[in-house]
Design a protein around this motif. Structure first.
Motif, PDB file in Angstrom:
ATOM      1  N   SER A  39       1.851   5.434   4.130  1.00 45.83           N
ATOM      2  CA  SER A  39       2.081   6.371   5.226  1.00 45.83           C
ATOM      3  C   SER A  39       0.975   7.402   5.307  1.00 45.83           C
ATOM      4  CB  SER A  39       3.441   7.056   5.053  1.00 45.83           C
ATOM      5  OG  SER A  39       4.458   6.083   5.002  1.00 45.83           O
ATOM      6  N   ASP A  79       6.524   9.347   8.617  1.00 44.25           N
ATOM      7  CA  ASP A  79       7.866   9.397   8.032  1.00 44.25           C
ATOM      8  C   ASP A  79       8.736  10.323   8.879  1.00 44.25           C
ATOM      9  OD1 ASP A  79       7.288   7.564   6.096  1.00 44.25           O
ATOM     10  OD2 ASP A  79       6.878   9.031   4.524  1.00 44.25           O
ATOM     11  N   THR A  90       9.274   6.198   2.494  1.00 37.70           N
ATOM     12  CA  THR A  90       9.560   5.598   3.787  1.00 37.70           C
ATOM     13  C   THR A  90      10.796   4.710   3.623  1.00 37.70           C
ATOM     14  OG1 THR A  90       7.205   5.611   4.259  1.00 37.70           O
ATOM     15  CG2 THR A  90       8.574   4.216   5.648  1.00 37.70           C
ATOM     16  N   ASP A 109       4.255   0.885  10.103  1.00 39.38           N
ATOM     17  CA  ASP A 109       4.154   1.449   8.747  1.00 39.38           C
ATOM     18  C   ASP A 109       5.466   1.159   8.034  1.00 39.38           C
ATOM     19  OD1 ASP A 109       3.300   2.826   6.485  1.00 39.38           O
ATOM     20  OD2 ASP A 109       4.226   4.695   7.178  1.00 39.38           O
ATOM     21  N   THR A 110       5.396   0.321   7.009  1.00 38.55           N
ATOM     22  CA  THR A 110       6.629  -0.176   6.394  1.00 38.55           C
ATOM     23  C   THR A 110       6.892   0.467   5.039  1.00 38.55           C
ATOM     24  OG1 THR A 110       5.617  -2.011   5.188  1.00 38.55           O
ATOM     25  CG2 THR A 110       6.164  -2.406   7.501  1.00 38.55           C
TER      26      THR A 110
END
Ligand code: GTP
Ligand code: MG
Lengths: 585, 323
Positions: A39, A79, A90, A109-110
């Motif tokens: 992130s 986030d 996250t 964004d995982t």
């Protein structure tokens, strides 16, 4: 409005519009273990490429939370949930959008945390490229391997390995080279061929947008440079035409069109298409859109097709190219990522959603489960959350599919728990060597069936007969086979009915091979074939193989069975264009 | 129209030639890509749910979503009604536009107000924006969905609008109280949507999830989609209130002691009169709006009072059932 050449600002606008509309889109995902800095990297990338609005940045700066050691906690840019900010991790995928003059990007964004692997899979499923982070101070972790593995089974072709937190590792080249080595080894094991490794510091901004002054030893591209230049997959591929029907559009008695999104291939008015599951064949009459009829449409366009013949077709059915049909079967095997706390149970009925078709399905066998740490295959009777394995399935009705490796849309499905309605698994259908589908490009393989040096090609034989060769297994249905033989013969098929008294089971697959080389449609009515013989027959007929046992459902009448067999045979006919070639050649 | 011409032209020329540049351009341009994805989503949800409805807010995103619905079911009609949650504090131009446009395209329009709250005197000055929104938008929406028996509602929200929206699925599940649980969303792989619901549960469907503000304006331009005139700059009667420019339509909207002035301005996003600020702008055509848009350094929701009451306020409102 923008046509006047004298009007300078309008001209500039026209140029801008033209440039913007021709900018291509790259979808990428982040991946890696928890706290590797995914992130932070995306926040930094957006910030340094000026894609964060001032008020949004101000709210990040104002936040009472800052878990980074710098003045701005860049992870707060993506986030976006309270729980994420409070816990500093996250939880679910965040989608962000930005553009440079060269490309547009959709970023997923995982989360790195193992508990949320399902959300990582969500973000990665639509990505063209994965940025896999490696914490320079920690090296490759179990989650790094898991994510790399998931990225590879999801068919992501390009991987960018970003070795992050180089600021905590004195920007050492030797360390980077070692981690790069480790990752390249892993990638090779996973069959990922396009790998770019870049040493970065997400926190300090090294090699993200700006080239790092602290790692002069590195002369490759920065992260953004690589994202802007990596080759994009071609959406207008040579794959066979696949058109899952979403709905029938019928505003009045004069119009009947089939709405859907082209999953692969190209379509033009006049093209010969086969409707699945009926097997009925017709031609495309027109490609209808709100903006007028089109001379040509390709994947992934959403269009409405009108057909020449009135054929029975509804939601969940599929129109496909008559030259290149998908596999139609109730049984197949797939790589499965399990997404739910309750494990996959063999024999239990789940719902499957495949393209736009929903039906019931059971897992019949787990071939193996993959050990994430060793990447070795191991025996298993269930798949637990976040585990990945190869599973055999049996659906209630036939699905129309291609291997995931050649078609992401017709090769993928999700599993739903019918009680809780939760999405519990994601599947990617694997190539089945015993059931390769017949297609025009498979011509080279078809030629192998003919004794070497034969002066007559399989294509020539096919064109003379006007249809493809095939095998219809009608086990124990001698009466039905006799009827069909006469009927198909009258319809112009070169057809031969074999009984078990005519040919012994031992000699059957060999006999099939010869009849197929001769271009004949074979009906076999003997009984009790074992799985191995069937597999051989499927191979020797190159997948042009109809098995009544597969569609045997107690409620179907003899007539319906005959109808299924006839529909299959109809799909074997060559389109007019190909037939005419005989005269030309 | 413009877009389809561009992409078709490129595709055809690329078939003839094998040069690398042309091969690259075989990929559909991004607006066509977004359009086809949205149409697919609209068709999926229309086919899978028993009673879908489209939340129509009259703004630019709704206008794009509506055009995509026209395209998705062409030459048929849009197979679901439009629902406008009218707080009764909307700009008169919006209501005028809504009624005439819905009629023009032959769409079925449902207008819902929380009449009980309005009768009890609910307004933003009395209640504050949070509470007012809660009653006149969120509660009103949930009531309208229940009354109509709608199991799916299309919304024009985009993920690039706000940080909690960036987290939302295309099919966003709501429990029987209409609430969103952001920590427990269904996985959503590829473009395969899980539409399974138990009684009372519903799904918000966001066909524009992957569109950006710029995409929306470009699309409005190339498709020539009609929009509310408030988006175009002209001289307007305004007051400056708490740092934002509030457009005044009649003197009853003035607070004690306030005096109006005339200013060249326009709206970047549309909401209720007193809670949506205008921006100073010279942009009175779509190209000018787009050029201005590209130069913006601040987000479109900055002028919305409701988003700034506290950190994470959009997430809280969404959890409770806000669009
Ligand atoms: N020193 C240093 N710290 C970094 C760097 N990148 C990230 N961090 C820190 O590492 C911690 C984790 O960063 P995140 O960006 O939240 O990590 P993540 O990979 O997104 O974590 P999950 O999403 O929860 O998996 C934060 O405290 C960051 O400030 C870096 O390049 N250098
Ligand atoms: Mg993160």
């Amino acid at each position: 409005m923008i046509s006047s050449a004298k009007n300078a600002p309008a001209d500039a606008f026209a140029a801008f519009l033209d440039q913007d509309l021709s900018t291509k889109l790259l979808r990428f995902t982040t991946a890696g273990s928890v706290d590797d800095g995914k992130s932070t990297l995306i926040g930094r990338l957006l910030h340094d490429s000026k894609a964060v609005y001032e008020d949004q940045l101000a709210s990040v700066k104002r936040s009472r939370i800052n878990r980074s050691t710098g003045p701005i906690d860049f992870s707060l840019i993506t986030d976006g949930l309270r729980a994420e900010r409070e816990q500093g991790i996250t939880i679910d995928v965040a989608y962000r959008y930005f553009a440079t003059s060269r490309r547009k990007f959709i970023i997923a964004d995982t989360p790195g945390h193992e508990q949320y692997t399902r959300n990582m899979a969500t973000g990665a499923s639509t990505a063209d490229l994965a940025v896999i982070l490696i914490d320079a101070t920690k090296g490759l972790l179990a989650q790094t391997r898991r994510h790399a593995f998931i990225a590879s089974v999801l068919g992501i072709k390009h991987v960018l390995a970003a070795v992050n937190k180089m600021d905590l590792a004195e920007y050492r080249e030797d360390l980077f080279l070692k981690l790069k080595d480790d990752f390249v080894t892993l990638a090779a094991q996973l069959g990922i061929t396009n790998v770019q490794c870049i040493p970065i510091s997400a926190l300090e901004g090294d090699n993200i947008v700006e080239r790092s002054a602290r790692m002069r030893w590195y002369d490759g591209p920065t992260l953004l440079e690589h994202l802007e230049t990596v080759p994009l997959p071609d959406s207008d591929s040579l794959e066979g035409f696949r058109f899952p029907i979403q709905s029938v559009i019928r505003p009045d008695a004069n119009f009947r069109g089939f709405a859907g999104r082209i999953a692969s291939g190209v379509v033009r008015p006049g093209d010969s298409v086969v409707a699945l599951p009926s097997g009925q064949k017709t031609r495309v009459h027109s490609i209808v859109t709100y903006d007028g009829d089109l001379p040509r449409a390709s994947s992934p366009m959403s269009v409405t097709l009108q057909l020449e013949a009135e054929i029975d077709l509804s939601r969940g059915d599929m129109l496909v190219s008559s030259l290149d049909v998908p596999r139609v079967a109730r049984n197949f095997h797939a790589t499965v990522v399990w997404l739910h706390a309750n494990p996959l149970e063999l024999g239990r009925t789940y719902l499957v959603k495949h393209t736009v078709r929903q039906t019931k399905i059971r897992a019949t066998r787990i071939r193996h489960r993959v050990n994430i740490n060793t990447l070795m295959q191991e025996q298993a009777t269930q798949l637990r959350m976040n585990e990945i394995g190869s599973v055999e399935f049996e659906a209630n009705v036939p699905l129309f599919f291609d291997p995931y490796a050649s078609n992401r849309t017709t090769g993928s499905f999700i599993l739903i728990d019918a009680l809780s309605n939760a999405t519990v698994g994601a599947g990617m259908i694997q190539e089945d060597p015993a059931a390769k589908r017949g297609s025009a490009p498979a011509e080279a393989a078809a030629n192998l069936r003919i004794p070497a040096g034969s002066p007559v090609s399989a294509q020539e034989r096919r064109i003379r007969r006007g249809h493809w060769p095939a095998v219809l297994l009608l086990e124990g249905r001698q009466a039905l086979a006799t009827r069909l033989e006469r009927h198909l013969f009258e319809q112009g098929f070169e057809v031969l009915h074999l009984t078990d008294s005519a040919v012994s089971t031992v000699a059957l697959s060999e006999t099939i091979r010869v009849t197929q080389a001769a271009g004949i449609v074979v009906l076999y009515s003997g009984s009790d074939l074992d799985a191995e013989t069937k597999r051989l027959i499927a191979t020797n007929s190159e997948g042009r193989f109809f098995d009544l046992a597969e569609s045997k459902t107690s409620h179907l009448s003899e007539e319906e069975h005959a109808g299924q067999a006839l529909a299959f045979a109809q799909a074997l006919r060559l389109p007019r264009a190909e037939k005419n070639q005989e005269k030309v050649n | 129209m413009g877009i389809s011409e561009i992409s078709i032209e490129r595709q055809d020329s690329s078939v003839a030639s094998e040069s690398p540049e042309l091969l690259v351009s075989k990929r559909l341009n991004h607006l066509r890509m977004l359009e086809s994805e949205s149409i697919y989503i609209l068709r999926e949800a229309a086919a899978e749910f028993a009673r879908p409805v489209m939340l129509y807010s009259i703004g630019k995103d709704s206008s794009v979503m509506l055009r995509l619905a026209q395209k998705a079911f062409f030459p048929g009609k849009i197979p679901f009604p439009l629902l406008h949650i009218d707080t009764s504090f909307k700009f008169p131009e919006m209501i005028e536009f809504r009624d005439s446009y819905a009629k023009q395209i032959g769409a079925e329009l449902i207008v819902h107000k929380n009449q009980d709250a309005l009768d009890a005197g609910a307004n933003p000055f009395l209640l504050g924006t949070q509470k007012c929104c809660g009653l006149l938008k969120t509660k009103s929406l949930l009531d309208a969905l229940t009354e109509g028996g709608f199991d799916a509602a299309f919304g024009g929200a985009r993920r690039d609008e706000e940080k909690s929206r960036a987290k939302e699925r295309i099919y966003s599940f709501r429990d029987s109280l209409g609430q969103w649980d952001p920590k427990n969303q269904r996985p959503e792989l590829w473009n395969i949507f899980n539409s399974r619901l138990d009684k009372g549960e519903s799904i918000r469907v966001f066909p524009l999830s992957n569109w950006t503000e710029l995409d929306v304006w470009l699309y409005i331009h190339v498709e020539q989609i009609p929009i509310v005139p408030l988006y175009f700059s002209r001289e307007r009667e305004v007051v400056l209130r708490n740092g934002s420019i509030v457009v005044i339509n009649n003197s009853s909207q003035l607070l004690p002691g306030e005096k109006t002035q005339t200013l060249k301005c326009r709206m970047r996003s549309l909401g209720c009169v007193s809670c949506t600020g205008a921006i100073r702008s010279e942009a009175d055509t779509l190209p000018k709006i787009i050029e201005e848009m590209v130069s913006f350094r601040r987000s479109e929701r900055e002028n919305r009072a409701i988003d700034h009451d506290e950190e994470g306020s959009m997430e809280l409102k969404k959890r409770e059932g806000y669009f």
